[in-house]
Design a protein around this motif. Structure first.
Motif, PDB file in Angstrom:
ATOM      1  N   LEU A 211      -4.864   4.757  -5.067  1.00  0.00           N
ATOM      2  CA  LEU A 211      -6.025   3.879  -4.999  1.00  0.00           C
ATOM      3  C   LEU A 211      -7.322   4.636  -4.748  1.00  0.00           C
ATOM      4  O   LEU A 211      -7.389   5.530  -3.906  1.00  0.00           O
ATOM      5  CB  LEU A 211      -5.848   2.844  -3.887  1.00  0.00           C
TER       6      LEU A 211
ATOM      7  N   LEU B  46       0.819  -1.213   0.000  1.00  0.00           N
ATOM      8  CA  LEU B  46       0.000   0.000   0.000  1.00  0.00           C
ATOM      9  C   LEU B  46       0.851   1.262   0.000  1.00  0.00           C
ATOM     10  O   LEU B  46       0.379   2.336  -0.383  1.00  0.00           O
ATOM     11  CB  LEU B  46      -0.938   0.008   1.216  1.00  0.00           C
TER      12      LEU B  46
ATOM     13  N   PHE C 135     -10.611  -0.414  -3.169  1.00  0.00           N
ATOM     14  CA  PHE C 135      -9.818  -1.472  -2.525  1.00  0.00           C
ATOM     15  C   PHE C 135     -10.764  -2.499  -1.913  1.00  0.00           C
ATOM     16  O   PHE C 135     -11.648  -2.161  -1.129  1.00  0.00           O
ATOM     17  CB  PHE C 135      -8.924  -0.894  -1.431  1.00  0.00           C
TER      18      PHE C 135
END
Length: 280
Positions: free
Chosen positions: A142, A136, A145
């Motif tokens: 992102l 991460l 997720f």
């Protein structure tokens, strides 16, 4: 005598075909041929094979679950490594459920794909092999997720904390496993702009669900608790007591109706669910 150029123009070879046409042809062949035969013909065919298997907006590694032989798996991961070194346009990554990437392999994939916006990890055992909160650090862009939580409860809050720390643009979050009040609190406090939350196929405490429905997630548009086992404060299945279940459903739906931003609430409590009945 004809020159090489004239000969080649009058008798074009397979490698002179347009790459998109070759890729279309390759996709009709068997997976064994794509893995072991086509890449060994020439450099051009190797490139087209990589393009056929990997080069699109989604890096789908779930194909590994269909490969039973170790030789096939090794060949696939070899081609994957070549593709990762050549391409960088992936938007989403779907990891396999059964095949487990080792620690360094997972880190390598993350390091080479820093711009992905969606990661789906359906396998809980990956946390015992490669703590996902380390990759991460690379996936800072992102927006989506999803992960199946490991049986090791201590890792849940680590993952959520790392997501909060590294990924400021998360709009869709999916956790599947055992969700307690602690995880729900960390999500509510850590992702105030969350729009989609997916707890489907999980064991979910009633307090955790009510905490999400309290309205603190002011932008939450969709909540999914399909096929969840709901537990009371004592860890017992609420569905085992019809009176308790009726009161719980009433309170839950009242909270959902007063949740101003919520437009889609997916659950199994309005009518009997054959999937949940079979699971129970």
């Amino acid at each position: 005598m004809k020159t090489n150029k004239e000969t080649r123009s009058s008798n074009p070879s397979w490698e002179d075909l347009n790459f998109s046409i070759l890729s279309l042809i390759f996709s009709c062949l068997s997976l064994h041929e794509q893995l072991f035969l086509l890449p060994r013909v020439c450099h051009a065919w190797l490139s087209v094979t990589l393009d056929t298997l990997f080069k699109n907006s989604i890096l789908d590694l779930r194909l590994l679950d269909k490969l039973d032989e170790e030789e096939q798996q090794l060949r696939f991961t070899h081609l994957l490594r070549l593709a990762i070194n050549r391409f960088n346009g992936w938007v989403s990554i779907y990891f396999p459920r059964k095949y487990i990437f080792g620690y360094f392999a997972t880190i390598y994939i993350a390091e080479k794909t820093p711009n992905v916006s969606c990661v789906v990890l359906p396998c809980d055992t990956i946390y015992r092999v490669s703590p996902i909160y380390i990759p991460l650090l690379y996936w800072k862009q992102l927006k989506v997720f999803h992960a199946r939580l490991s049986p090791d409860k201590g890792l849940h809050l680590h993952i959520i904390s790392q997501l909060v720390f590294c990924c400021n643009n998360i709009g869709e979050l999916g956790f599947h496993g055992k969700i307690t009040e602690k995880e729900a609190l960390a999500i509510v406090e850590g992702f105030p702009k969350l729009r989609i939350l997916d707890f489907s196929d999980s064991t979910l405490s009633s307090k955790a669900l009510f905490m999400v429905l309290d309205g603190k997630l002011k932008y939450l548009y969709e909540l999914n608790v399909l096929h969840c086992l709901i537990e009371d404060d004592d860890g017992k299945d609420i569905g085992a007591d019809m009176d308790r279940l009726r009161d719980f459903k009433k309170e839950m739906l009242e909270k959902a109706c007063t949740f101003r931003s919520l437009r889609k609430f997916m659950h199994c409590f309005g009518k009997s669910c054959e999937h949940c009945k079979d699971k129970s």
